[in-house]
Write a protein that holds these residues in place. Structure first.
Motif, PDB file in Angstrom:
ATOM      1  N   TYR A  77       0.867  -1.175   0.000  1.00 51.93           N
ATOM      2  CA  TYR A  77       0.000   0.000   0.000  1.00 51.93           C
ATOM      3  C   TYR A  77       0.908   1.230   0.000  1.00 51.93           C
ATOM      4  O   TYR A  77       1.835   1.309   0.808  1.00 51.93           O
ATOM      5  N   PHE A  78       0.650   2.181  -0.879  1.00 46.56           N
ATOM      6  CA  PHE A  78       1.507   3.369  -0.949  1.00 46.56           C
ATOM      7  C   PHE A  78       0.654   4.625  -1.079  1.00 46.56           C
ATOM      8  O   PHE A  78      -0.462   4.597  -1.604  1.00 46.56           O
ATOM      9  N   ASP A  79       1.202   5.741  -0.605  1.00 44.17           N
ATOM     10  CA  ASP A  79       0.481   7.008  -0.726  1.00 44.17           C
ATOM     11  C   ASP A  79       1.464   8.160  -0.554  1.00 44.17           C
ATOM     12  O   ASP A  79       2.465   8.044   0.163  1.00 44.17           O
ATOM     13  N   GLY A  80       1.148   9.261  -1.214  1.00 43.34           N
ATOM     14  CA  GLY A  80       1.966  10.458  -1.109  1.00 43.34           C
ATOM     15  C   GLY A  80       1.097  11.683  -0.939  1.00 43.34           C
ATOM     16  O   GLY A  80      -0.014  11.747  -1.484  1.00 43.34           O
ATOM     17  N   GLY A  81       1.588  12.656  -0.189  1.00 46.99           N
ATOM     18  CA  GLY A  81       0.870  13.903   0.012  1.00 46.99           C
ATOM     19  C   GLY A  81       1.795  15.085  -0.221  1.00 46.99           C
ATOM     20  O   GLY A  81       2.981  15.029   0.115  1.00 46.99           O
ATOM     21  N   TYR A  82       1.262  16.153  -0.809  1.00 46.31           N
ATOM     22  CA  TYR A  82       2.069  17.336  -1.147  1.00 46.31           C
ATOM     23  C   TYR A  82       1.461  18.575  -0.506  1.00 46.31           C
ATOM     24  O   TYR A  82       0.260  18.825  -0.630  1.00 46.31           O
ATOM     25  N   LYS A  87       5.918  23.364   0.087  1.00 43.43           N
ATOM     26  CA  LYS A  87       6.595  22.684  -1.020  1.00 43.43           C
ATOM     27  C   LYS A  87       7.266  21.388  -0.555  1.00 43.43           C
ATOM     28  O   LYS A  87       8.265  20.943  -1.126  1.00 43.43           O
ATOM     29  N   LYS A  88       6.689  20.770   0.476  1.00 36.53           N
ATOM     30  CA  LYS A  88       7.223  19.511   0.992  1.00 36.53           C
ATOM     31  C   LYS A  88       6.241  18.375   0.723  1.00 36.53           C
ATOM     32  O   LYS A  88       5.036  18.602   0.614  1.00 36.53           O
ATOM     33  N   SER A  89       6.790  17.162   0.647  1.00 38.81           N
ATOM     34  CA  SER A  89       5.958  15.983   0.381  1.00 38.81           C
ATOM     35  C   SER A  89       6.183  14.936   1.462  1.00 38.81           C
ATOM     36  O   SER A  89       7.316  14.694   1.882  1.00 38.81           O
ATOM     37  N   GLY A  90       5.096  14.329   1.887  1.00 39.76           N
ATOM     38  CA  GLY A  90       5.189  13.192   2.793  1.00 39.76           C
ATOM     39  C   GLY A  90       4.815  11.940   2.018  1.00 39.76           C
ATOM     40  O   GLY A  90       3.803  11.921   1.315  1.00 39.76           O
ATOM     41  N   ILE A  91       5.641  10.913   2.106  1.00 43.13           N
ATOM     42  CA  ILE A  91       5.354   9.673   1.387  1.00 43.13           C
ATOM     43  C   ILE A  91       5.427   8.500   2.361  1.00 43.13           C
ATOM     44  O   ILE A  91       6.181   8.529   3.344  1.00 43.13           O
ATOM     45  N   GLY A  92       4.621   7.476   2.101  1.00 44.61           N
ATOM     46  CA  GLY A  92       4.610   6.333   3.011  1.00 44.61           C
ATOM     47  C   GLY A  92       4.178   5.062   2.315  1.00 44.61           C
ATOM     48  O   GLY A  92       3.518   5.096   1.269  1.00 44.61           O
ATOM     49  N   CYS A  93       4.553   3.940   2.889  1.00 45.02           N
ATOM     50  CA  CYS A  93       4.141   2.642   2.352  1.00 45.02           C
ATOM     51  C   CYS A  93       3.982   1.646   3.496  1.00 45.02           C
ATOM     52  O   CYS A  93       4.666   1.729   4.515  1.00 45.02           O
ATOM     53  N   LYS A 108       6.867   2.295   6.518  1.00 47.97           N
ATOM     54  CA  LYS A 108       7.979   3.220   6.291  1.00 47.97           C
ATOM     55  C   LYS A 108       7.438   4.533   5.724  1.00 47.97           C
ATOM     56  O   LYS A 108       6.537   4.523   4.876  1.00 47.97           O
ATOM     57  N   ASN A 109       7.976   5.654   6.221  1.00 47.12           N
ATOM     58  CA  ASN A 109       7.629   6.946   5.625  1.00 47.12           C
ATOM     59  C   ASN A 109       8.857   7.849   5.607  1.00 47.12           C
ATOM     60  O   ASN A 109       9.872   7.554   6.252  1.00 47.12           O
ATOM     61  N   THR A 110       8.751   8.949   4.876  1.00 44.57           N
ATOM     62  CA  THR A 110       9.851   9.907   4.841  1.00 44.57           C
ATOM     63  C   THR A 110       9.337  11.230   4.291  1.00 44.57           C
ATOM     64  O   THR A 110       8.288  11.288   3.635  1.00 44.57           O
ATOM     65  N   ALA A 202       1.933   8.985   5.175  1.00 43.38           N
ATOM     66  CA  ALA A 202       2.337  10.174   4.416  1.00 43.38           C
ATOM     67  C   ALA A 202       2.066  11.446   5.217  1.00 43.38           C
ATOM     68  O   ALA A 202       2.900  12.359   5.254  1.00 43.38           O
ATOM     69  N   SER A 203       0.914  11.505   5.886  1.00 50.02           N
ATOM     70  CA  SER A 203       0.571  12.677   6.701  1.00 50.02           C
ATOM     71  C   SER A 203       1.524  12.823   7.881  1.00 50.02           C
ATOM     72  O   SER A 203       1.940  13.939   8.233  1.00 50.02           O
ATOM     73  N   GLN A 204       1.894  11.717   8.497  1.00 47.86           N
ATOM     74  CA  GLN A 204       2.831  11.765   9.616  1.00 47.86           C
ATOM     75  C   GLN A 204       4.200  12.268   9.162  1.00 47.86           C
ATOM     76  O   GLN A 204       4.867  13.010   9.890  1.00 47.86           O
TER      77      GLN A 204
END
Length: 219
Positions: A77-82, A87-93, A108-110, A202-204
């Motif tokens: 499961y993957f998701d990204g938020g901008y 101008k930052k992005s949160g991504i997670g899986c 995992k997120n970053t 992604a939000s975290q």
């Protein structure tokens, strides 16, 4: 791994017929072969994978036995938020898999600063998942990728064209990595509410909450 079966079957009166199956999981194929062999009417069978390589029953059984000690039956499961303002992005899986008869979940997120759109963030989240799969040692397996981004899912399964240059670069990058790892992707588009775990990761990340964890799940 997915395979298809090409077989010659004989009726009790000796009439033969050729069958070719759809692609299916190797484990399912072995169950079907076992059942057909019990009839004593199976004259010949050929097992073919997605790369048109042929397998003997013995070799396929050895392969399946071998991967039991490695991560398999994998769903990502993957998701990204901008955030437009920062101008930052949160991504997670979140990666669910089996290994040694047990079920696990990796999360995992970053936080990323060099992206320019939500669609790029979604692609970056997919790439993060591939990096984690590589670290896990995943190779030559079918992997199901689940996301709520119509753009990423429909572009990766080639239902939609990729016009944007940056997204095209991301798509090429993902395909090259999957080819390198021998991953056979299956894509599943779901509503956001069914992708809540990856969305939360992604939000975290956007809130500077870093998460890296592996947890055994109850069977």
């Amino acid at each position: 791994m997915d395979v298809k079966l090409e077989l010659v079957y004989s009726t009790p009166k000796g009439t033969t017929v050729d069958f070719t199956s759809d692609m299916m999981r190797a484990e399912k194929a072995l169950l079907i072969i076992e059942d057909l062999e019990k009839t004593k009417r199976l004259k010949h069978i050929t097992i073919i994978d997605r790369y048109d390589s042929t397998w003997t029953i013995k070799d396929l059984m050895k392969h399946i036995e071998g991967i039991q000690t490695e991560p398999h039956n994998i769903t990502v499961y993957f998701d990204g938020g901008y955030d437009i303002q920062t101008k930052k992005s949160g991504i997670g899986c979140a990666i669910y898999y089996e290994q040694n008869g047990k079920t696990y979940r990796l999360r995992k997120n970053t936080l990323i600063e060099e992206l320019e759109s939500n669609n790029e963030a979604e692609y970056a989240a997919f790439h993060l998942a591939l990096q984690e799969l590589e670290l896990m040692g995943v190779h030559h397996l079918t992997v199901t990728f689940v996301g709520d981004s119509q753009v990423v899912i429909n572009q990766m399964n080639e239902e939609w064209p990729v016009y944007e240059e940056e997204l095209s670069k991301w798509a090429d990058r993902l395909e090259q990595k999957m080819e390198q790892l021998g991953i056979q992707p299956e894509y599943k588009l779901v509503p956001r509410k069914r992708n809540r775990e990856a969305d939360q990761l992604a939000s975290q990340a956007l809130n500077h909450i870093d998460i890296t964890s592996v947890m055994e799940l109850p069977n």
